[in-house]
Scaffold this motif. Structure first.
Motif, PDB file in Angstrom:
ATOM      1  N   LYS A  14       0.848  -1.191   0.000  1.00  8.63           N
ATOM      2  CA  LYS A  14       0.000   0.000   0.000  1.00  8.63           C
ATOM      3  C   LYS A  14       0.886   1.245   0.000  1.00  8.63           C
ATOM      4  N   LYS A  15       0.947   1.952  -1.112  1.00  4.79           N
ATOM      5  CA  LYS A  15       1.886   3.065  -1.234  1.00  4.79           C
ATOM      6  C   LYS A  15       1.274   4.271  -1.964  1.00  4.79           C
ATOM      7  N   ASP A  16      -0.040   4.435  -1.819  1.00  2.35           N
ATOM      8  CA  ASP A  16      -0.662   5.613  -2.407  1.00  2.35           C
ATOM      9  C   ASP A  16      -0.206   6.847  -1.634  1.00  2.35           C
ATOM     10  N   PRO A  17      -0.208   8.035  -2.265  1.00  3.70           N
ATOM     11  CA  PRO A  17       0.337   9.249  -1.641  1.00  3.70           C
ATOM     12  C   PRO A  17      -0.247   9.576  -0.270  1.00  3.70           C
ATOM     13  N   ALA A  18      -1.559   9.464  -0.112  1.00  2.00           N
ATOM     14  CA  ALA A  18      -2.185   9.810   1.166  1.00  2.00           C
ATOM     15  C   ALA A  18      -1.683   8.898   2.285  1.00  2.00           C
ATOM     16  N   PHE A  19      -1.549   7.605   1.982  1.00  2.00           N
ATOM     17  CA  PHE A  19      -1.089   6.659   2.999  1.00  2.00           C
ATOM     18  C   PHE A  19       0.383   6.887   3.320  1.00  2.00           C
ATOM     19  N   VAL A  20       1.198   7.099   2.290  1.00  2.00           N
ATOM     20  CA  VAL A  20       2.632   7.328   2.512  1.00  2.00           C
ATOM     21  C   VAL A  20       2.840   8.584   3.354  1.00  2.00           C
ATOM     22  N   LYS A  21       2.068   9.623   3.072  1.00  2.00           N
ATOM     23  CA  LYS A  21       2.173  10.862   3.843  1.00  2.00           C
ATOM     24  C   LYS A  21       1.825  10.627   5.305  1.00  2.00           C
ATOM     25  N   SER A  22       0.707   9.956   5.550  1.00  2.27           N
ATOM     26  CA  SER A  22       0.287   9.703   6.939  1.00  2.27           C
ATOM     27  C   SER A  22       1.277   8.808   7.659  1.00  2.27           C
ATOM     28  N   ALA A  60       4.551   8.647   6.995  1.00  2.00           N
ATOM     29  CA  ALA A  60       5.732   9.472   7.286  1.00  2.00           C
ATOM     30  C   ALA A  60       5.504  10.286   8.555  1.00  2.00           C
ATOM     31  N   GLN A  61       4.328  10.851   8.693  1.00  2.00           N
ATOM     32  CA  GLN A  61       3.996  11.636   9.881  1.00  2.00           C
ATOM     33  C   GLN A  61       3.959  10.757  11.121  1.00  2.00           C
ATOM     34  N   LEU A  62       3.443   9.538  10.973  1.00  2.19           N
ATOM     35  CA  LEU A  62       3.409   8.606  12.099  1.00  2.19           C
ATOM     36  C   LEU A  62       4.823   8.196  12.501  1.00  2.19           C
ATOM     37  N   ALA A  63       5.696   7.964  11.510  1.00  2.00           N
ATOM     38  CA  ALA A  63       7.085   7.601  11.793  1.00  2.00           C
ATOM     39  C   ALA A  63       7.793   8.711  12.555  1.00  2.00           C
ATOM     40  N   GLN A  64       7.538   9.953  12.142  1.00  2.00           N
ATOM     41  CA  GLN A  64       8.144  11.088  12.847  1.00  2.00           C
ATOM     42  C   GLN A  64       7.619  11.181  14.280  1.00  2.00           C
ATOM     43  N   LYS A  65       6.327  10.988  14.452  1.00  2.00           N
ATOM     44  CA  LYS A  65       5.714  11.021  15.782  1.00  2.00           C
ATOM     45  C   LYS A  65       6.304   9.929  16.679  1.00  2.00           C
ATOM     46  N   LYS A  66       6.584   8.778  16.082  1.00  2.00           N
ATOM     47  CA  LYS A  66       7.119   7.645  16.838  1.00  2.00           C
ATOM     48  C   LYS A  66       8.645   7.681  16.946  1.00  2.00           C
ATOM     49  N   LEU A 118      10.250   7.906   3.954  1.00  2.00           N
ATOM     50  CA  LEU A 118       8.844   8.007   3.571  1.00  2.00           C
ATOM     51  C   LEU A 118       8.496   9.407   3.078  1.00  2.00           C
ATOM     52  N   SER A 119       9.069  10.418   3.710  1.00  2.00           N
ATOM     53  CA  SER A 119       8.777  11.787   3.284  1.00  2.00           C
ATOM     54  C   SER A 119       9.302  12.039   1.865  1.00  2.00           C
ATOM     55  N   LYS A 120      10.480  11.506   1.559  1.00  2.00           N
ATOM     56  CA  LYS A 120      11.033  11.640   0.197  1.00  2.00           C
ATOM     57  C   LYS A 120      10.136  10.937  -0.819  1.00  2.00           C
ATOM     58  N   ASP A 160       7.835  20.564   8.068  1.00  2.00           N
ATOM     59  CA  ASP A 160       7.879  19.627   9.193  1.00  2.00           C
ATOM     60  C   ASP A 160       8.999  18.601   9.052  1.00  2.00           C
ATOM     61  N   PHE A 161       9.362  18.285   7.808  1.00  2.00           N
ATOM     62  CA  PHE A 161      10.346  17.229   7.581  1.00  2.00           C
ATOM     63  C   PHE A 161      11.715  17.757   7.149  1.00  2.00           C
ATOM     64  N   THR A 162      11.905  19.049   7.180  1.00  2.00           N
ATOM     65  CA  THR A 162      13.224  19.610   6.866  1.00  2.00           C
ATOM     66  C   THR A 162      13.994  19.791   8.158  1.00  2.00           C
ATOM     67  N   MET A 163      14.955  18.902   8.389  1.00  2.00           N
ATOM     68  CA  MET A 163      15.707  18.881   9.633  1.00  2.00           C
ATOM     69  C   MET A 163      17.184  19.217   9.453  1.00  2.00           C
ATOM     70  N   SER A 164      17.666  19.120   8.219  1.00  2.00           N
ATOM     71  CA  SER A 164      19.084  19.356   7.984  1.00  2.00           C
ATOM     72  C   SER A 164      19.284  19.987   6.613  1.00  2.00           C
TER      73      SER A 164
END
Length: 405
Positions: A163-171, A173-179, A188-190, A210-214
């Protein structure tokens, strides 16, 4: 005799008190825990902690012993504590877990503490949580860990299965960052951004922010080279703030806190930063000097750089910075012109939201400037808006102000 009888009568009460919080398993290996969980059909909750971690100690002392926490966790989980560091004070039980602790750390990428891992009764990992929380927040997180749609490892398995549709990948990525699985979050963000035709939509720019850290992240170049385009969507100065924060962290701060405690070579730093970021260099350097001289408790230089920064870049200061700079002036400067300037900064700090701590700063500056009646009025406002812990401090300040009228 009466004393002995009293102790006998109190023992059941002590047992009840000790029985209220979370029960943690002891004297078993990880293999034993897995077998017990399967036999009892219980989930496994693993507290990955270190001996030096403040939030870990807080959770163990203040949250885990609470009755409501114990009632929720003990009914659903086998609870296990795993010490992730090694010390010369470790007892035999901790030492027996050394190998399992290392395996857990490496397999699940434990990089922050406390990290809480959650396993299904059959032993496969389903979720992770990072950081402390109050009792209600902790219970809420553990409830989420029991729902497949909010289980991190369960959702990662869905991704791995196709399952790799854009909406799922985005959510995800956000879950991975939260965790706090930052490696997965970056990957995932890339992937999500590679699926987008227009990166400059409000939704995508907020995601990129949100995903720009460096400086290696895709968003850094966008924010550096297309600041006007970014700011038009995210708001004035947002692109510059992101770039300056990253540059300061990567290129300036490492040169300030040297192991040999030697003074920074400001000229060399200035030359290097100006060559790369000519439009942002002066502002970054002034802010760096404020932080450095405040840390070193060099009042004169801290104040001088605050005044210089606010004169040229004060419009960029956020509420927290305005309050910090104003408080430094209150503590370190007796020049009335300087104090009058700080009063203006301080008042701006709570223009949008009346934060009690910021109002307290304003009241103290008013008092120092000789406007004592106004100071008392504002300190009362701060006290009335404050929570119970802050309120006591403001009551003391108010009492002192009134005594000096």
């Amino acid at each position: 005799m009466k004393r002995a009888l009293l102790l006998v009568l109190l023992l059941p009460l002590f047992a009840i008190a000790q029985d209220k919080g979370m029960h943690f398993e002891h004297g078993q290996s990880w293999k034993d825990i897995l077998a017990k969980a399967k036999a009892e059909n219980k989930y496994i909750f693993v507290d990955c902690f270190t001996t030096w971690c403040g939030p870990c100690k807080y959770m163990s002392a203040q949250i885990f012993p609470q009755e409501e926490v114990g009632n929720f966790m003990n009914a659903r989980f086998l609870n296990v504590k795993v010490q992730m560091d090694r010390t010369d004070k470790d007892n035999e039980e901790v030492k027996k877990w050394y190998d399992d602790a290392k395996m857990i750390e490496e397999k699940y990428g434990i990089r922050a503490y406390p990290t809480f891992l959650v396993f299904a009764p059959d032993g496969h990992a389903i979720d992770r949580q990072v950081g402390g929380a109050d009792a209600q927040g902790f219970i809420a997180r553990c409830e989420e860990s029991l729902k497949p749609e909010t289980q991190y490892y369960t959702q990662m398995a869905v991704y791995s299965n196709g399952k790799k549709d854009p909406a799922f990948v985005k959510s995800l990525a956000q879950l991975a960052q939260k965790k706090y699985d930052m490696k997965a979050a970056a990957t995932l963000s890339k992937e999500y951004l590679s699926q987008q035709k227009d990166l400059y939509t409000p939704e995508n720019l907020q995601f990129i922010n949100d995903f720009t850290m460096s400086s290696k992240d895709q968003g850094f170049a966008m924010f550096l080279n297309n600041a006007d385009k970014v700011n038009k969507v995210l708001g004035p100065g947002k692109a510059e703030k992101k770039v300056m924060a990253i540059v300061s962290q990567e290129e300036i701060f490492p040169q300030l806190m040297k192991k040999d405690q030697s003074a920074p070579d400001w000229n060399a730093i200035d030359k290097s930063i100006t060559a790369k970021y000519p439009k942002l260099a002066e502002e970054m350097l002034l802010k760096a000097k404020i932080q450095y001289y405040s840390y070193k408790q060099d009042a004169d230089k801290a104040v001088a750089n605050i005044v210089a920064y606010m004169k040229k870049y004060g419009h960029n200061a956020n509420s927290q910075e305005l309050n910090e700079y104003a408080w430094t002036i209150f503590e370190k400067c007796d020049d009335m012109k300087c104090i009058e300037q700080a009063l203006d900064w301080s008042k701006r700090s709570f223009k949008d939201a009346e934060v009690p701590a910021y109002m307290d700063t304003y009241a103290n500056l008013l008092f120092k400037s000789g406007k004592k009646a106004d100071a008392i009025t504002w300190e009362e406002k701060a006290m009335n808006k404050a929570g119970d812990t802050e309120k006591k401090n403001y009551e003391e300040t108010l009492k002192k102000m009134k005594s000096e009228l």
